[in-house]
Design a protein around this motif. Structure first.
Motif, PDB file in Angstrom:
ATOM      1  N   MET A  18       1.103  -1.272  -0.215  1.00  0.00           N
ATOM      2  CA  MET A  18       0.234  -0.158   0.209  1.00  0.00           C
ATOM      3  C   MET A  18       1.081   0.821   0.012  1.00  0.00           C
ATOM      4  SD  MET A  18      -1.453   2.495   2.031  1.00  0.00           S
ATOM      5  CE  MET A  18      -0.756   1.800   3.915  1.00  0.00           C
ATOM      6  N   LEU A  19       2.124   1.489   1.007  1.00  0.00           N
ATOM      7  CA  LEU A  19       3.068   2.990   0.472  1.00  0.00           C
ATOM      8  C   LEU A  19       3.772   2.385  -0.459  1.00  0.00           C
ATOM      9  CD1 LEU A  19       4.656   2.103   4.438  1.00  0.00           C
ATOM     10  CD2 LEU A  19       3.035   3.890   3.692  1.00  0.00           C
ATOM     11  N   LEU A  20       3.870   1.505  -0.906  1.00  0.00           N
ATOM     12  CA  LEU A  20       4.329   1.415  -2.466  1.00  0.00           C
ATOM     13  C   LEU A  20       3.160   2.386  -3.645  1.00  0.00           C
ATOM     14  CD1 LEU A  20       6.707   0.700  -4.302  1.00  0.00           C
ATOM     15  CD2 LEU A  20       5.550  -1.203  -5.022  1.00  0.00           C
ATOM     16  N   LEU A  21       2.046   1.809  -3.515  1.00  0.00           N
ATOM     17  CA  LEU A  21       1.542   2.287  -4.575  1.00  0.00           C
ATOM     18  C   LEU A  21       1.527   3.489  -4.110  1.00  0.00           C
ATOM     19  CD1 LEU A  21      -0.976  -0.509  -4.511  1.00  0.00           C
ATOM     20  CD2 LEU A  21       0.297   0.553  -6.990  1.00  0.00           C
ATOM     21  N   SER A  22       0.954   4.305  -3.037  1.00  0.00           N
ATOM     22  CA  SER A  22       0.670   5.717  -2.297  1.00  0.00           C
ATOM     23  C   SER A  22       1.968   6.446  -3.025  1.00  0.00           C
ATOM     24  CB  SER A  22       0.330   5.849  -1.236  1.00  0.00           C
ATOM     25  OG  SER A  22      -1.033   4.752  -0.413  1.00  0.00           O
ATOM     26  N   ILE A  23       2.987   6.061  -2.363  1.00  0.00           N
ATOM     27  CA  ILE A  23       4.251   7.176  -2.575  1.00  0.00           C
ATOM     28  C   ILE A  23       5.158   7.150  -3.947  1.00  0.00           C
ATOM     29  CG2 ILE A  23       6.657   7.418  -1.878  1.00  0.00           C
ATOM     30  CD1 ILE A  23       5.930   6.571   1.155  1.00  0.00           C
ATOM     31  N   GLY A  24       4.606   6.057  -4.748  1.00  0.00           N
ATOM     32  CA  GLY A  24       4.272   6.172  -5.617  1.00  0.00           C
ATOM     33  C   GLY A  24       3.852   6.591  -6.909  1.00  0.00           C
ATOM     34  N   THR A  25       2.789   6.812  -6.716  1.00  0.00           N
ATOM     35  CA  THR A  25       1.874   7.813  -7.614  1.00  0.00           C
ATOM     36  C   THR A  25       2.046   8.958  -7.299  1.00  0.00           C
ATOM     37  OG1 THR A  25       0.149   5.747  -7.673  1.00  0.00           O
ATOM     38  CG2 THR A  25      -0.683   7.634  -8.230  1.00  0.00           C
ATOM     39  N   SER A  26       2.270   9.575  -5.893  1.00  0.00           N
ATOM     40  CA  SER A  26       2.060  10.452  -5.656  1.00  0.00           C
ATOM     41  C   SER A  26       3.308  11.220  -6.668  1.00  0.00           C
ATOM     42  CB  SER A  26       1.749  11.322  -3.885  1.00  0.00           C
ATOM     43  OG  SER A  26       0.319  10.509  -4.065  1.00  0.00           O
ATOM     44  N   GLY A  27       4.103  10.490  -6.174  1.00  0.00           N
ATOM     45  CA  GLY A  27       5.622  10.951  -6.586  1.00  0.00           C
ATOM     46  C   GLY A  27       5.753  11.194  -7.978  1.00  0.00           C
ATOM     47  N   GLY A  28       4.952  10.259  -8.368  1.00  0.00           N
ATOM     48  CA  GLY A  28       5.252  10.572 -10.328  1.00  0.00           C
ATOM     49  C   GLY A  28       4.778  12.235 -10.456  1.00  0.00           C
ATOM     50  N   VAL A  29       3.560  13.307  -9.426  1.00  0.00           N
ATOM     51  CA  VAL A  29       3.154  13.485 -10.091  1.00  0.00           C
ATOM     52  C   VAL A  29       4.767  15.428  -9.465  1.00  0.00           C
ATOM     53  CG1 VAL A  29       1.554  15.803  -9.984  1.00  0.00           C
ATOM     54  CG2 VAL A  29       0.492  13.524  -9.675  1.00  0.00           C
ATOM     55  N   ALA A  30       5.266  14.631  -8.490  1.00  0.00           N
ATOM     56  CA  ALA A  30       6.030  15.501  -8.247  1.00  0.00           C
ATOM     57  C   ALA A  30       7.173  15.610  -9.008  1.00  0.00           C
ATOM     58  CB  ALA A  30       6.321  15.016  -6.895  1.00  0.00           C
ATOM     59  N   ALA A  31       7.503  14.698  -9.894  1.00  0.00           N
ATOM     60  CA  ALA A  31       9.052  14.247 -11.113  1.00  0.00           C
ATOM     61  C   ALA A  31       8.587  15.372 -11.740  1.00  0.00           C
ATOM     62  CB  ALA A  31       9.074  13.352 -11.324  1.00  0.00           C
ATOM     63  N   GLN A  32       6.788  15.233 -11.869  1.00  0.00           N
ATOM     64  CA  GLN A  32       6.541  16.213 -13.534  1.00  0.00           C
ATOM     65  C   GLN A  32       6.534  17.568 -13.079  1.00  0.00           C
ATOM     66  OE1 GLN A  32       2.553  15.289 -14.999  1.00  0.00           O
ATOM     67  NE2 GLN A  32       2.335  17.254 -14.435  1.00  0.00           N
ATOM     68  N   MET A  33       6.577  17.846 -11.871  1.00  0.00           N
ATOM     69  CA  MET A  33       6.357  19.356 -11.325  1.00  0.00           C
ATOM     70  C   MET A  33       7.947  20.050 -11.275  1.00  0.00           C
ATOM     71  SD  MET A  33       4.796  21.131  -7.500  1.00  0.00           S
ATOM     72  CE  MET A  33       6.396  19.785  -6.983  1.00  0.00           C
ATOM     73  N   ALA A  34       8.612  18.996 -11.029  1.00  0.00           N
ATOM     74  CA  ALA A  34       9.932  19.547 -11.169  1.00  0.00           C
ATOM     75  C   ALA A  34      10.803  19.498 -12.415  1.00  0.00           C
ATOM     76  CB  ALA A  34      10.631  17.980 -10.131  1.00  0.00           C
ATOM     77  N   VAL A  35       9.777  18.531 -13.289  1.00  0.00           N
ATOM     78  CA  VAL A  35      10.580  18.614 -14.512  1.00  0.00           C
ATOM     79  C   VAL A  35      10.481  20.294 -15.379  1.00  0.00           C
ATOM     80  CG1 VAL A  35      10.582  18.166 -17.478  1.00  0.00           C
ATOM     81  CG2 VAL A  35      10.849  16.704 -15.398  1.00  0.00           C
ATOM     82  N   LEU A  36       8.655  20.979 -15.067  1.00  0.00           N
ATOM     83  CA  LEU A  36       8.908  21.882 -15.644  1.00  0.00           C
ATOM     84  C   LEU A  36       9.435  23.376 -14.177  1.00  0.00           C
ATOM     85  CD1 LEU A  36       4.855  21.524 -15.655  1.00  0.00           C
ATOM     86  CD2 LEU A  36       5.753  21.806 -17.657  1.00  0.00           C
ATOM     87  N   ALA A  37      10.193  23.009 -13.500  1.00  0.00           N
ATOM     88  CA  ALA A  37      10.912  23.528 -12.744  1.00  0.00           C
ATOM     89  C   ALA A  37      12.079  23.539 -13.491  1.00  0.00           C
ATOM     90  CB  ALA A  37      10.881  23.374 -11.572  1.00  0.00           C
TER      91      ALA A  37
END
Length: 529
Positions: free
Chosen positions: A197-216
């Motif tokens: 459950m933690l893997l799915l939760s952190i990995g999913t939100s981590g993907g959106v954070a990575a998208q934000m980092a690319v734009l930064a």
């Protein structure tokens, strides 16, 4: 070089970036379906929780980006008396502080949110959805920062980088699902461990954070300093709020549609929420690759024309956008209608997915195919009002479309039940957007004086004729080959390939015979120079 050449070159680059983004997004969806199981309560809980941050973000800010932020940044950039970077930094600061509060509130209110969206869940399914929802809520802030940075880049005519950013998100979530499979994850909700459950939760939100980092990073390379200000005032917050207010109202109406649809789907049987969501994701692919590319490229142009009060230029951009989008999307819509169940069988009938669920997803997708061209045209027309600085009119139209969708959905819910209900819900969407397109066209005609109506009608009529002939040919090929190849993934892929080849050939031939010049222009945009 003609005036259209830079737009064509940029449009081609955006289309490629969007295609890669959407293809990796489909790979992500396919891996998640294989890992969590299409038609299972685990995937339903994950899907319900994962779409919630998107819907809340859209409610509090998302609609304002297209309607207010991009035109505002374009006008600010053209004003030499305003420090464009400082304005954008203060705007970003306002977004961070505002959405930070939203994240805190929604994490606390997660149980109530889940109950509102999916009342048909069982207690274990509801509890897991609440846990997922709390982990996913920070995505609201990530989406907001990403959208603001993308708007800054668009205002500086940097359109391509924002199209690539979601690829980072897709790759990380895909890797998360693959790891979930490798460590023994299954589609059974009861067998899910805390670690999984933690893997799915952190990995999913981590993907959106990575998208934000690319734009930064992209913003930094474009010369924009990513800096927050303790006091975000000085950008006309009240004026922005007034402009965004109407948009927020229309987004609220669209979220009411989402709530009603999700609530009805959650009561249509096990797996129905994920089935409905995945069909909608597939429906969005051609819209994102074609229409969003057109909208992203043309909105700043329309905003500059509006600033110059050049209505003729706005009309010309609108007409060209609608004609090119229609010619590109009509054959795709025909393919979704004819080949929907076969397509989803190839995509989703793997791993823990149920074949019946994959087939039902295709039937929902086929119903959504009816909405593709009206939806794209409707969205493009709304952007003209935004370019003119008018958020009130599109808000009222959007609210009317949402009300029509909700009314139609509630009616069909009394007439249809079980799996057929999710198909009917997609059909209600198609009806509402067709009505919305007609109303918006009439309102735009009153605002602009003309919308190049005769030319648009002529092009759309010929496009519809070509698409109908292509669909007929594809359907006949499908019917002829199905007994021999069956409906398994391999046979379905063979039938899809043959039907697509015949359909595309018929569409191109008919378009040529009917003198559909927009198809040639579209081909030249795609062909490398």
């Amino acid at each position: 070089m003609t005036a259209e050449a830079p737009l064509m070159q940029t449009g081609r680059a955006m289309a490629i970036a969007t295609m890669v983004s959407r293809v990796t997004g489909f790979v992500r969806t396919m891996v998640l379906v294989a890992a969590l199981g299409l038609g299972t309560r685990l995937l339903d809980a994950y899907t319900a929780a994962n779409v919630t941050p998107n819907t809340i973000y859209e409610l509090v800010m998302g609609g304002a980006v297209a309607s207010v932020v991009v035109p505002l940044l374009v006008r600010t950039a053209a004003d030499d008396s305003v420090d464009g970077d400082l304005f954008a930094q203060r705007l970003l600061s306002l977004v961070v502080y505002g959405l930070g509060v939203v994240v805190i509130v929604t994490v606390i209110a997660a149980p109530l949110i889940v109950q509102v969206y999916v009342p048909g869940f069982t207690p274990p399914e509801r509890q897991l959805a609440i846990v997922f929802t709390r982990f996913f809520m920070p995505q609201i802030l990530f989406y907001g920062v990403s959208a603001t940075l993308a708007a800054v880049l668009n205002a500086r005519s940097r359109f391509v980088a924002p199209m690539w950013a979601p690829v980072a998100n897709n790759l990380i979530v895909t890797a998360t699902a693959l790891v979930f499979l490798l460590i023994g994850g299954t589609g059974h909700l009861e067998a899910l461990t805390t670690g999984q459950m933690l893997l799915l939760s952190i990995g999913t939100s981590g993907g959106v954070a990575a998208q934000m980092a690319v734009l930064a990073v992209a913003g930094r390379r474009a010369g924009f300093r990513l800096r927050l200000h303790a006091d975000p005032r000085g950008i006309g917050v009240r004026a922005i709020a007034v402009m965004a207010g109407w948009t927020i109202a229309s987004v609220a109406a669209s979220q009411a549609v989402f709530i009603v649809s999700t609530r009805l789907a959650s009561q249509a049987g096990q797996g129905a929420v994920a089935i409905y969501s995945n069909a909608y994701t597939l429906f969005q692919l051609p819209y994102a690759v074609i229409a969003v590319t057109v909208i992203t490229g043309v909105l700043p142009r329309m905003s500059r024309a509006a600033a110059d009060r050049d209505l003729a230029r706005i009309t010309a951009d609108l007409s060209r956008s609608l004609r090119l989008t229609s010619v590109a999307m009509a054959p795709v819509a025909a393919a979704l209608i004819v080949l929907g169940p076969l397509l989803t069988g190839v995509l989703f009938d793997h791993g823990n997915a149920a074949p019946a669920a994959a087939h039902l997803t295709g039937s929902v997708l086929a119903a959504y195919g009816l909405a593709l061209v009206p939806f794209a045209g409707y969205q493009i027309m709304l952007r003209v009002f935004y370019a003119l600085g008018d958020t009130r009119t599109p808000a009222l139209v959007s609210t009317a479309v949402s009300a029509t969708t909700i009314a139609a959905s509630l009616i069909v819910a009394h007439l249809v039940d079980g799996p057929d209900l999710v198909i009917a819900l997609a059909g209600c969407t198609a009806l509402a957007y067709a009505l919305g397109l007609a109303v918006t066209a009439q309102l735009l005609r009153g605002r602009l004086g003309r919308v190049d109506g005769h030319r648009l009608l002529n092009t759309h009529t010929r496009t519809l004729a070509a698409a109908a002939i292509a669909a007929t040919g594809a359907a006949l090929i499908t019917q002829a080959l199905s007994p021999a190849f069956g409906t398994g993934p391999t046979g379905a892929l063979t039938i899809i390939s043959a039907a697509t080849a015949i359909g595309a050939g018929l569409y191109a031939l008919t378009a040529h015979l009917l003198g559909l010049g927009e198809l040639k222009e579209l081909t030249s945009m795609i062909r490398p120079t």
